[in-house]
Design an enzyme around this catalytic site. Structure first.
Site, PDB file in Angstrom:
ATOM      1  N   LYS A 129     -14.392  -7.423  -5.288  1.00  0.00           N
ATOM      2  CA  LYS A 129     -14.692  -7.721  -3.889  1.00  0.00           C
ATOM      3  C   LYS A 129     -16.142  -8.137  -3.831  1.00  0.00           C
ATOM      4  CE  LYS A 129     -11.072  -5.014  -1.939  1.00  0.00           C
ATOM      5  NZ  LYS A 129     -10.569  -3.692  -1.612  1.00  0.00           N
TER       6      LYS A 129
ATOM      7  N   LYS B 267       0.863  -1.183   0.000  1.00  0.00           N
ATOM      8  CA  LYS B 267       0.000   0.000   0.000  1.00  0.00           C
ATOM      9  C   LYS B 267       0.897   1.231   0.000  1.00  0.00           C
ATOM     10  CE  LYS B 267      -4.216  -1.310   1.255  1.00  0.00           C
ATOM     11  NZ  LYS B 267      -5.341  -1.207   0.303  1.00  0.00           N
TER      12      LYS B 267
HETATM   13  O1  OSB Z   1      -7.796  -1.340  -1.299  1.00  0.00           O
HETATM   14  O2  OSB Z   1      -7.618  -3.451  -1.462  1.00  0.00           O
HETATM   15  C1  OSB Z   1      -7.861  -2.445  -0.783  1.00  0.00           C
HETATM   16  C2  OSB Z   1      -8.314  -3.500   2.828  1.00  0.00           C
HETATM   17  C3  OSB Z   1      -9.325  -2.676   3.222  1.00  0.00           C
HETATM   18  C4  OSB Z   1      -9.838  -1.774   2.325  1.00  0.00           C
HETATM   19  C5  OSB Z   1      -9.325  -1.690   1.039  1.00  0.00           C
HETATM   20  C6  OSB Z   1      -8.315  -2.543   0.635  1.00  0.00           C
HETATM   21  C7  OSB Z   1      -7.783  -3.443   1.553  1.00  0.00           C
HETATM   22  C8  OSB Z   1      -6.680  -4.327   1.189  1.00  0.00           C
HETATM   23  C9  OSB Z   1      -6.790  -5.804   1.430  1.00  0.00           C
HETATM   24  O3  OSB Z   1      -5.668  -3.922   0.683  1.00  0.00           O
HETATM   25  C10 OSB Z   1      -6.309  -6.224   2.763  1.00  0.00           C
HETATM   26  C11 OSB Z   1      -6.765  -7.594   3.132  1.00  0.00           C
HETATM   27  O4  OSB Z   1      -7.976  -7.795   3.355  1.00  0.00           O
HETATM   28  O5  OSB Z   1      -5.939  -8.510   3.232  1.00  0.00           O
HETATM   29 MG    MG Z   2      -7.368  -1.719  -3.325  1.00  0.00          MG
END
Ligand code: OSB
Ligand code: MG
Length: 366
Positions: free
Chosen positions: A266, A168
Site C-alpha cells: 500500500k 474478507k
Molecule cells: O486489509 O486490505 C485490507 C481496506 C481498508 C483497510 C484494510 C484493507 C482494506 C481492503 C481493500 O481490503 C478495500 C479497498 O480499498 O478496495
Molecule cells: Mg489486507
C-alpha cells in the site's frame, strides 16, 4: 521548483453500505486532501488514508493532520527541488508517520507530473525504468457479511468482470462461509483476507488448502512471524502479507524467512510513492510477486494507486475497485468507471482527476 503553500481539506464521504473487516465497521470514510501550490501556480493533490480510529494503523486522520500541518509542511515549504525524492529526504527526518508523509509525497508527485506535463503513470514508469498499461485490470475486496449477501456480492463482482476477488473474513469459524462460497462457485479464483483474525490450529493448513484459494492474506497478527512461516510451510496456498509490510526491508525479511510468498503493498502505508518506487526496485532484484492494496480511498487516493498499479511490475490486479462502489458522491471528477474489469489510466497531466470546486479553493481563491 518550490512549494509555496500547503493546504489541508478535511472531508467525509458517506459509504453506501458499511464496509466490514476484521478491524472495524466503516460507515463513513473521513479523508483529508493535501493541496500543494508551487511558485508558478500549479497545484498537486494527495490523499491522507489514515482512518478515524487507530485499528488498522496507529495513525489517525487527526494525528496525521497534526503532523502534516505542524511538522511536515515546514520541512518542504520554500525548499528548491528538482525531483520529489529530494523533498522526501527532508520529510524523512520525521520518524514513522508514514501515512502523513504519503499524503504529502503523493501530492508532490502529482505536482511534479503536472510540471512535466505528463500523466503521473508515465512519470512513475520512467522513474521505475518500466512500462505501463493504458487500462488496468482491477480487483475487488468484498467486506464481511452473511452468506446470502456474500453470494450476491460475488455474483455482482463476477458480472462486472473484476480480475481478482477477495473475501474478507473474521476468525476461524468464518472459514465455513468460504467453504459454502467454494461449493457454490467451484471454479472462481478467490482470495481471502483474514486481517490477522485467525488462530493457528492443527487443521488450519488443510482447511485453507481445501478452499483452493489464489492466496490467503494476513492470517495472523503482524507480529506472528514464526506462525506465518509455519503455516506457509504446511500448506500449498500462497500466503500474502499486507499489514506487516510498512517498509521495503519488512517485505524482504518476510520473503527471505518464507513467512509469505506474495506482497500486497500500500503506497500510503509505505509512506508514499517515493518508497513505493523503492519497493518496485526491490521486486526487480528479488522477484517476489507484488500487487497494489487499497484502503477504501476517495478519488485522489484511487487515482494515485491506479497510476502506480498501471506499472508492469504488478503480478495481480490491485484493490482499486471503482469508488462508485463505496460512495454515491465522490469528491473528484471524472469518476473512474469499470469497463470489463478494467479502469482506464487518465491521459491528463498528473493524477488526472479534479477536486470538486465545492471543497477546493483552487478555482475560487487560488
Ligand atoms: O486489509 O486490505 C485490507 C481496506 C481498508 C483497510 C484494510 C484493507 C482494506 C481492503 C481493500 O481490503 C478495500 C479497498 O480499498 O478496495
Ligand atoms: Mg489486507
Amino acid at each position: 521548483m518550490k512549494i509555496v503553500k500547503l493546504h489541508l481539506i478535511p472531508t467525509v464521504l458517506k459509504l453506501k453500505q458499511p464496509f466490514v473487516s476484521g478491524h472495524e465497521i466503516l460507515n463513513q470514510r473521513e479523508l483529508t486532501i493535501v493541496e500543494l501550490k508551487d511558485e508558478t501556480g500549479l497545484y498537486g493533490f494527495g490523499e491522507l488514508e489514515a482512518f478515524s480510529r487507530p485499528f488498522y494503523t496507529s495513525e489517525t486522520q487527526v494525528t496525521a493532520r497534526w503532523i502534516i500541518e505542524h511538522v511536515l509542511a515546514d520541512l518542504i515549504i520554500d525548499v528548491e527541488f528538482d525531483k520529489p525524492q529530494e523533498l522526501y529526504d527532508k520529510l524523512n527526518v520525521v520518524k514513522d508517520n508514514r501515512l502523513a508523509k504519503a499524503a504529502v509525497d503523493s501530492a508532490v508527485w502529482d505536482l511534479y507530473a503536472k510540471q512535466q506535463q505528463s500523466p503521473l503513470a508515465d512519470v512513475l514508469a520512467v522513474e521505475a525504468h518500466t512500462s505501463r498499461q493504458a487500462r488496468v485490470q482491477v480487483g475487488i475486496s468484498i467486506g464481511i457479511s452473511d452468506k446470502k449477501t456474500t453470494f450476491a456480492s460475488l455474483n455482482q463482482a463476477l458480472h462486472r468482470k473484476y480480475g481478482r476477488i477477495k473475501l474478507k473474513i473474521q476468525g476461524n469459524d468464518d472459514l465455513k462461509r468460504v467453504v459454502r462460497v467454494r461449493q457454490k462457485f467451484p471454479d472462481t479464483p478467490l482470495c481471502v483476507d483474514a486481517n490477522g483474525s485467525l488462530i493457528h490450529t492443527m487443521s488450519l493448513a488443510q482447511e485453507i488448502d481445501d478452499l483452493k484459494l489464489t492466496m490467503l492474506e494476513d492470517p495472523f497478527s503482524i507480529a506472528a512471524h514464526d506462525q506465518a512461516a509455519q503455516l506457509q510451510e504446511q500448506m500449498q496456498t500462497p500466503l500474502c502479507y499486507d499489514e506487516p509490510i510498512s517498509t521495503v526491508s519488512n517485505a524482504l525479511q518476510a520473503i527471505k524467512n518464507k513467512e509469505c510468498q506474495i506482497i500486497s503493498m500500500k503506497s500510503s502505508v509505505l509512506g508514499g510513492l517515493t518508497p513505493s518506487l523503492a519497493m518496485i526496485s526491490a521486486h526487480k532484484k528479488y522477484h517476489f510477486p507484488l500487487w497494489c492494496g487499497g484502503m477504501v480511498e476517495g478519488g485522489v487516493g484511487r487515482a494515485t494507486n491506479l497510476a502506480l498499479a498501471s506499472l508492469d511490475e504488478f503480478a495481480f490486479p490491485g484493490d482499486i475497485s471503482e469508488t462508485a462502489r463505496f460512495y454515491s458522491a465522490d469528491y473528484t471528477t471524472p469518476e473512474f468507471y469499470l469497463r470489463s474489469g478494467t479502469l482506464t489510466v487518465p491521459q491528463q497531466e498528473g493524477i488526472g482527476v479534479n477536486i470538486c470546486p465545492e471543497i477546493s479553493g483552487v478555482n475560487s481563491s487560488g
